[in-house]
Design a protein around this motif. Structure first.
Motif, mmCIF file in Angstrom:
data_model
loop_
_atom_site.group_PDB
_atom_site.id
_atom_site.type_symbol
_atom_site.label_atom_id
_atom_site.label_comp_id
_atom_site.label_asym_id
_atom_site.label_seq_id
_atom_site.Cartn_x
_atom_site.Cartn_y
_atom_site.Cartn_z
ATOM 1 N N PRO A 172 0.801 -1.239 0.000
ATOM 2 C CA PRO A 172 0.000 0.000 0.000
ATOM 3 C C PRO A 172 0.828 1.281 0.000
ATOM 4 O O PRO A 172 0.272 2.372 -0.128
ATOM 5 C CB PRO A 172 -0.809 -0.108 1.307
ATOM 6 N N SER A 197 1.040 3.828 -4.032
ATOM 7 C CA SER A 197 -0.229 3.915 -4.744
ATOM 8 C C SER A 197 -0.061 4.811 -5.966
ATOM 9 O O SER A 197 0.894 5.587 -6.055
ATOM 10 C CB SER A 197 -1.315 4.477 -3.818
ATOM 11 N N VAL A 204 -3.418 -2.146 -7.922
ATOM 12 C CA VAL A 204 -3.054 -0.788 -7.496
ATOM 13 C C VAL A 204 -4.237 0.157 -7.678
ATOM 14 O O VAL A 204 -4.546 0.963 -6.798
ATOM 15 C CB VAL A 204 -1.833 -0.286 -8.293
ATOM 16 N N GLN A 210 -6.834 -0.260 -5.021
ATOM 17 C CA GLN A 210 -6.311 -0.113 -3.657
ATOM 18 C C GLN A 210 -6.103 -1.460 -2.948
ATOM 19 O O GLN A 210 -6.526 -1.661 -1.804
ATOM 20 C CB GLN A 210 -7.215 0.798 -2.822
#
Length: 337
Positions: free
Chosen positions: A204, A207, A299, A302
Protein backbone atom coordinates in the motif's frame (compact mmCIF):
# COMPACT_ATOMS: atom_id res chain seq x y z
CA UNK A 1 3.29 -48.62 -10.75
CA UNK A 2 3.57 -46.22 -13.67
CA UNK A 3 -0.07 -45.06 -13.78
CA UNK A 4 -0.36 -44.89 -10.02
CA UNK A 5 2.93 -43.03 -9.76
CA UNK A 6 1.89 -40.49 -12.39
CA UNK A 7 -1.41 -39.93 -10.56
CA UNK A 8 0.47 -39.44 -7.28
CA UNK A 9 2.84 -36.90 -8.85
CA UNK A 10 -0.11 -35.05 -10.43
CA UNK A 11 -1.93 -35.00 -7.08
CA UNK A 12 1.21 -33.66 -5.41
CA UNK A 13 1.47 -30.88 -8.00
CA UNK A 14 -2.14 -29.83 -7.46
CA UNK A 15 -1.72 -29.96 -3.69
CA UNK A 16 1.47 -27.88 -3.90
CA UNK A 17 -0.42 -25.19 -5.82
CA UNK A 18 -3.09 -25.23 -3.09
CA UNK A 19 -0.40 -24.92 -0.39
CA UNK A 20 1.24 -21.97 -2.19
CA UNK A 21 -2.18 -20.31 -2.52
CA UNK A 22 -3.02 -20.91 1.14
CA UNK A 23 0.38 -19.52 2.13
CA UNK A 24 -0.32 -16.38 0.11
CA UNK A 25 -3.77 -16.04 1.70
CA UNK A 26 -2.23 -16.48 5.16
CA UNK A 27 0.21 -13.63 4.50
CA UNK A 28 -2.34 -11.34 2.89
CA UNK A 29 -4.93 -11.82 5.65
CA UNK A 30 -2.29 -11.10 8.31
CA UNK A 31 -2.80 -14.54 9.83
CA UNK A 32 0.87 -15.51 9.94
CA UNK A 33 0.91 -15.27 13.73
CA UNK A 34 -2.61 -16.61 14.18
CA UNK A 35 -0.91 -19.42 16.08
CA UNK A 36 2.14 -18.16 18.00
CA UNK A 37 3.74 -21.61 18.33
CA UNK A 38 4.64 -24.45 15.94
CA UNK A 39 3.57 -27.01 14.77
CA UNK A 40 0.40 -26.85 16.86
CA UNK A 41 -1.76 -23.90 17.80
CA UNK A 42 -1.36 -22.73 21.41
CA UNK A 43 -0.19 -26.26 22.19
CA UNK A 44 -3.18 -27.98 20.51
CA UNK A 45 -3.54 -29.79 17.19
CA UNK A 46 -6.56 -27.65 16.37
CA UNK A 47 -7.57 -24.11 17.27
CA UNK A 48 -8.61 -24.04 20.96
CA UNK A 49 -12.18 -22.97 21.59
CA UNK A 50 -13.39 -24.92 24.64
CA UNK A 51 -13.26 -23.25 28.05
CA UNK A 52 -10.68 -25.68 29.45
CA UNK A 53 -8.52 -25.20 26.33
CA UNK A 54 -8.71 -21.43 26.65
CA UNK A 55 -7.68 -21.75 30.29
CA UNK A 56 -4.55 -23.60 29.19
CA UNK A 57 -3.89 -20.89 26.59
CA UNK A 58 -4.25 -18.17 29.22
CA UNK A 59 -1.81 -20.00 31.48
CA UNK A 60 0.83 -20.76 28.84
CA UNK A 61 0.40 -17.66 26.65
CA UNK A 62 -0.58 -14.92 29.14
CA UNK A 63 -0.17 -12.05 26.67
CA UNK A 64 -1.87 -13.76 23.71
CA UNK A 65 -5.43 -13.41 22.52
CA UNK A 66 -6.89 -16.23 20.43
CA UNK A 67 -8.31 -15.00 17.13
CA UNK A 68 -10.14 -18.07 15.78
CA UNK A 69 -10.39 -16.87 12.16
CA UNK A 70 -6.67 -16.11 11.81
CA UNK A 71 -5.71 -19.22 13.75
CA UNK A 72 -7.78 -21.48 11.48
CA UNK A 73 -6.32 -19.88 8.36
CA UNK A 74 -2.84 -20.64 9.65
CA UNK A 75 -3.69 -24.18 10.78
CA UNK A 76 -5.43 -25.12 7.52
CA UNK A 77 -2.29 -24.01 5.70
CA UNK A 78 -0.21 -26.21 8.00
CA UNK A 79 -2.51 -29.21 7.51
CA UNK A 80 -2.25 -29.02 3.73
CA UNK A 81 1.51 -28.42 3.89
CA UNK A 82 1.91 -31.48 6.11
CA UNK A 83 -0.11 -33.59 3.68
CA UNK A 84 2.09 -32.40 0.83
CA UNK A 85 5.18 -33.36 2.82
CA UNK A 86 3.72 -36.83 3.38
CA UNK A 87 3.05 -37.28 -0.35
CA UNK A 88 6.63 -36.28 -1.14
CA UNK A 89 7.86 -38.90 1.35
CA UNK A 90 5.72 -41.51 -0.46
CA UNK A 91 7.14 -40.39 -3.83
CA UNK A 92 10.63 -40.81 -2.44
CA UNK A 93 9.86 -44.32 -1.11
CA UNK A 94 8.41 -45.42 -4.46
CA UNK A 95 11.37 -43.96 -6.36
CA UNK A 96 13.77 -45.78 -4.02
CA UNK A 97 11.92 -49.06 -4.55
CA UNK A 98 12.28 -48.77 -8.33
CA UNK A 99 15.68 -47.06 -8.30
CA UNK A 100 17.22 -49.58 -10.74
CA UNK A 101 14.16 -50.03 -12.96
CA UNK A 102 15.89 -48.54 -16.04
CA UNK A 103 19.27 -50.25 -15.72
CA UNK A 104 22.25 -50.52 -13.38
CA UNK A 105 22.41 -46.78 -12.69
CA UNK A 106 20.34 -45.04 -10.04
CA UNK A 107 17.18 -43.56 -11.54
CA UNK A 108 17.10 -39.75 -11.97
CA UNK A 109 13.61 -40.00 -10.51
CA UNK A 110 15.14 -41.05 -7.17
CA UNK A 111 17.62 -38.16 -7.17
CA UNK A 112 14.79 -35.75 -7.99
CA UNK A 113 12.60 -37.17 -5.20
CA UNK A 114 15.39 -37.02 -2.63
CA UNK A 115 16.03 -33.39 -3.57
CA UNK A 116 12.34 -32.65 -3.06
CA UNK A 117 12.35 -34.40 0.31
CA UNK A 118 15.35 -32.40 1.54
CA UNK A 119 13.75 -29.19 0.31
CA UNK A 120 10.39 -29.90 1.96
CA UNK A 121 12.13 -30.63 5.28
CA UNK A 122 13.96 -27.31 5.06
CA UNK A 123 10.68 -25.64 4.10
CA UNK A 124 9.18 -27.02 7.30
CA UNK A 125 12.02 -25.43 9.26
CA UNK A 126 11.38 -22.12 7.51
CA UNK A 127 7.71 -22.43 8.46
CA UNK A 128 8.69 -22.88 12.09
CA UNK A 129 11.13 -19.95 12.00
CA UNK A 130 8.48 -17.77 10.36
CA UNK A 131 6.41 -18.11 13.53
CA UNK A 132 9.13 -18.29 16.17
CA UNK A 133 10.95 -15.28 14.69
CA UNK A 134 7.69 -13.32 14.43
CA UNK A 135 7.53 -12.92 10.64
CA UNK A 136 11.14 -11.86 10.09
CA UNK A 137 11.02 -10.69 6.42
CA UNK A 138 14.07 -12.65 5.25
CA UNK A 139 12.53 -15.85 6.62
CA UNK A 140 9.09 -15.02 5.19
CA UNK A 141 10.53 -14.40 1.72
CA UNK A 142 12.61 -17.58 1.95
CA UNK A 143 9.50 -19.52 2.91
CA UNK A 144 7.63 -18.10 -0.09
CA UNK A 145 10.47 -18.94 -2.50
CA UNK A 146 10.74 -22.41 -0.99
CA UNK A 147 7.08 -23.08 -1.70
CA UNK A 148 7.44 -21.90 -5.30
CA UNK A 149 10.56 -24.07 -5.73
CA UNK A 150 8.82 -27.19 -4.44
CA UNK A 151 5.89 -26.55 -6.78
CA UNK A 152 8.22 -26.04 -9.77
CA UNK A 153 10.22 -29.19 -8.99
CA UNK A 154 7.06 -31.27 -8.65
CA UNK A 155 5.82 -30.03 -12.02
CA UNK A 156 9.24 -30.80 -13.51
CA UNK A 157 8.99 -34.32 -12.05
CA UNK A 158 5.54 -34.66 -13.63
CA UNK A 159 6.91 -33.58 -17.01
CA UNK A 160 9.80 -36.03 -16.76
CA UNK A 161 7.40 -38.82 -15.80
CA UNK A 162 5.13 -38.18 -18.77
CA UNK A 163 8.03 -37.77 -21.20
CA UNK A 164 10.36 -40.43 -19.82
CA UNK A 165 10.98 -42.08 -23.19
CA UNK A 166 12.03 -38.95 -25.05
CA UNK A 167 15.57 -38.56 -26.37
CA UNK A 168 17.22 -35.61 -24.72
CA UNK A 169 19.02 -32.92 -26.67
CA UNK A 170 22.11 -31.08 -25.44
CA UNK A 171 20.64 -27.96 -23.80
CA UNK A 172 24.02 -26.24 -23.36
CA UNK A 173 24.20 -25.91 -27.16
CA UNK A 174 20.60 -24.94 -27.67
CA UNK A 175 20.21 -21.17 -28.12
CA UNK A 176 16.46 -21.18 -27.49
CA UNK A 177 16.94 -23.09 -24.26
CA UNK A 178 19.53 -20.59 -23.04
CA UNK A 179 17.18 -17.71 -23.88
CA UNK A 180 14.37 -19.42 -21.94
CA UNK A 181 16.65 -20.01 -18.94
CA UNK A 182 17.66 -16.34 -19.01
CA UNK A 183 13.99 -15.30 -19.03
CA UNK A 184 13.26 -17.76 -16.21
CA UNK A 185 16.02 -16.19 -14.07
CA UNK A 186 14.59 -12.70 -14.70
CA UNK A 187 11.15 -13.98 -13.65
CA UNK A 188 12.52 -15.58 -10.48
CA UNK A 189 14.07 -12.25 -9.47
CA UNK A 190 10.68 -10.59 -9.97
CA UNK A 191 8.96 -13.23 -7.83
CA UNK A 192 11.58 -12.70 -5.12
CA UNK A 193 11.00 -8.93 -5.23
CA UNK A 194 7.26 -9.56 -4.93
CA UNK A 195 7.96 -11.74 -1.91
CA UNK A 196 10.06 -8.95 -0.40
CA UNK A 197 7.19 -6.50 -0.93
CA UNK A 198 4.78 -8.87 0.83
CA UNK A 199 7.19 -9.71 3.66
CA UNK A 200 7.65 -6.02 4.46
CA UNK A 201 3.97 -5.08 4.03
CA UNK A 202 5.07 -2.60 1.36
CA UNK A 203 2.22 -2.94 -1.14
CA UNK A 204 0.00 0.00 0.00
CA UNK A 205 2.97 2.37 0.28
CA UNK A 206 3.20 2.86 -3.48
CA UNK A 207 -0.23 3.92 -4.74
CA UNK A 208 -0.92 5.51 -8.10
CA UNK A 209 -0.20 4.41 -11.67
CA UNK A 210 2.16 4.07 -13.44
CA UNK A 211 4.46 5.49 -10.75
CA UNK A 212 3.97 6.00 -7.03
CA UNK A 213 2.09 9.07 -5.84
CA UNK A 214 5.01 10.00 -3.57
CA UNK A 215 7.73 8.98 -6.01
CA UNK A 216 10.00 11.78 -4.78
CA UNK A 217 10.60 9.63 -1.69
CA UNK A 218 12.15 6.84 -3.76
CA UNK A 219 15.87 6.33 -3.26
CA UNK A 220 18.36 3.55 -3.82
CA UNK A 221 19.93 4.34 -0.45
CA UNK A 222 16.70 3.62 1.41
CA UNK A 223 16.68 0.09 -0.04
CA UNK A 224 19.74 -0.64 2.09
CA UNK A 225 17.64 -0.16 5.24
CA UNK A 226 17.12 -3.79 6.26
CA UNK A 227 14.45 -5.16 8.65
CA UNK A 228 16.61 -6.54 11.45
CA UNK A 229 16.93 -6.25 15.22
CA UNK A 230 13.21 -6.19 16.06
CA UNK A 231 11.26 -8.50 18.38
CA UNK A 232 8.19 -8.56 16.12
CA UNK A 233 7.91 -7.81 12.38
CA UNK A 234 4.14 -8.11 11.95
CA UNK A 235 2.76 -5.29 9.76
CA UNK A 236 6.31 -4.22 8.90
CA UNK A 237 9.03 -2.24 10.64
CA UNK A 238 10.70 -0.35 7.79
CA UNK A 239 10.08 3.40 7.29
CA UNK A 240 7.61 4.63 4.68
CA UNK A 241 10.18 5.70 2.11
CA UNK A 242 11.95 2.32 2.26
CA UNK A 243 8.72 0.41 1.68
CA UNK A 244 7.78 2.76 -1.17
CA UNK A 245 11.20 2.16 -2.74
CA UNK A 246 10.84 -1.62 -2.36
CA UNK A 247 7.46 -1.57 -4.08
CA UNK A 248 8.60 0.74 -6.87
CA UNK A 249 11.65 -1.45 -7.52
CA UNK A 250 9.23 -4.36 -7.91
CA UNK A 251 7.33 -2.34 -10.53
CA UNK A 252 10.52 -1.39 -12.39
CA UNK A 253 11.63 -5.00 -12.55
CA UNK A 254 8.11 -5.98 -13.66
CA UNK A 255 8.71 -3.90 -16.81
CA UNK A 256 12.10 -5.58 -17.30
CA UNK A 257 10.48 -8.99 -16.80
CA UNK A 258 7.63 -8.29 -19.23
CA UNK A 259 9.96 -6.99 -21.95
CA UNK A 260 12.33 -9.92 -21.47
CA UNK A 261 9.61 -12.60 -21.52
CA UNK A 262 7.86 -11.12 -24.55
CA UNK A 263 11.13 -10.76 -26.45
CA UNK A 264 12.31 -14.29 -25.60
CA UNK A 265 8.87 -15.71 -26.41
CA UNK A 266 8.89 -13.99 -29.81
CA UNK A 267 12.39 -15.32 -30.60
CA UNK A 268 11.53 -18.88 -29.59
CA UNK A 269 8.13 -18.87 -31.32
CA UNK A 270 9.63 -18.06 -34.72
CA UNK A 271 12.83 -20.07 -34.26
CA UNK A 272 11.31 -23.35 -33.05
CA UNK A 273 8.91 -24.74 -35.66
CA UNK A 274 7.31 -27.15 -33.25
CA UNK A 275 3.63 -27.24 -32.31
CA UNK A 276 4.09 -28.12 -28.63
CA UNK A 277 6.84 -25.57 -28.05
CA UNK A 278 4.88 -22.82 -29.79
CA UNK A 279 1.84 -23.71 -27.68
CA UNK A 280 4.00 -23.43 -24.54
CA UNK A 281 5.18 -19.99 -25.67
CA UNK A 282 1.57 -18.84 -26.14
CA UNK A 283 0.72 -20.04 -22.63
CA UNK A 284 3.61 -18.04 -21.15
CA UNK A 285 2.44 -14.89 -22.96
CA UNK A 286 -1.17 -15.44 -21.88
CA UNK A 287 -0.21 -15.76 -18.22
CA UNK A 288 2.13 -12.77 -18.51
CA UNK A 289 -0.60 -10.52 -19.91
CA UNK A 290 -3.01 -11.68 -17.20
CA UNK A 291 -0.39 -10.96 -14.53
CA UNK A 292 0.24 -7.44 -15.83
CA UNK A 293 -3.48 -6.70 -15.91
CA UNK A 294 -3.91 -8.02 -12.38
CA UNK A 295 -1.01 -5.91 -11.13
CA UNK A 296 -2.56 -2.74 -12.57
CA UNK A 297 -6.00 -3.55 -11.20
CA UNK A 298 -4.63 -4.24 -7.73
CA UNK A 299 -3.05 -0.79 -7.50
CA UNK A 300 -6.05 0.94 -9.11
CA UNK A 301 -8.51 -0.74 -6.71
CA UNK A 302 -6.31 -0.11 -3.66
CA UNK A 303 -5.01 -3.64 -3.07
CA UNK A 304 -8.11 -5.81 -2.56
CA UNK A 305 -7.25 -9.12 -0.93
CA UNK A 306 -8.84 -11.40 -3.53
CA UNK A 307 -7.14 -9.79 -6.52
CA UNK A 308 -3.81 -9.74 -4.68
CA UNK A 309 -4.24 -13.45 -3.97
CA UNK A 310 -4.88 -14.11 -7.68
CA UNK A 311 -1.73 -12.08 -8.44
CA UNK A 312 0.27 -14.51 -6.28
CA UNK A 313 -1.34 -17.55 -7.89
CA UNK A 314 -0.75 -16.16 -11.38
CA UNK A 315 2.93 -15.65 -10.52
CA UNK A 316 3.11 -19.36 -9.67
CA UNK A 317 1.36 -20.34 -12.90
CA UNK A 318 3.66 -18.11 -14.94
CA UNK A 319 6.67 -19.75 -13.29
CA UNK A 320 5.30 -23.21 -14.11
CA UNK A 321 4.65 -22.20 -17.71
CA UNK A 322 8.28 -21.06 -18.03
CA UNK A 323 9.54 -24.29 -16.42
CA UNK A 324 7.49 -26.30 -18.93
CA UNK A 325 8.86 -24.27 -21.84
CA UNK A 326 12.44 -24.83 -20.67
CA UNK A 327 11.75 -28.55 -20.33
CA UNK A 328 10.29 -28.84 -23.82
CA UNK A 329 13.28 -27.03 -25.28
CA UNK A 330 15.59 -29.74 -23.93
CA UNK A 331 13.64 -32.53 -25.65
CA UNK A 332 13.39 -33.73 -29.21
CA UNK A 333 9.65 -33.98 -29.15
CA UNK A 334 6.44 -32.64 -30.56
CA UNK A 335 5.11 -32.59 -34.11
CA UNK A 336 7.16 -30.57 -36.56
CA UNK A 337 5.21 -28.11 -38.67
Amino acid sequence: MNKGYKLLVLTSCMLALVVVSLGAYTRLSNAGLGCPDWPGCYGFLTVPNESHELSVVEENFPNAQVEPKKAWIEMIHRYFASLLGLLIVVLCIIAFKYRFSNGPHVSPRLKHSIGLLVLVLFQGMLGMWTVTMNLQPFIVMGHLLGGFTILALLVLLLLRTHHSGITQARPNQHRSFLLAIFALCVLIIQIALGGWVAANYAAPHCSGLPICSNIELFSIKSLLHLPVGQSNYEFGVLPFETRLSIHFLHRIWAVVTAVTLFWVSWRIFYKEQNVEIQSAVKLVCTFLVAQLVLGGLIVHLQFPLLLTLFHNIMAALLLLAMVRLCFLLTSKQGVAI
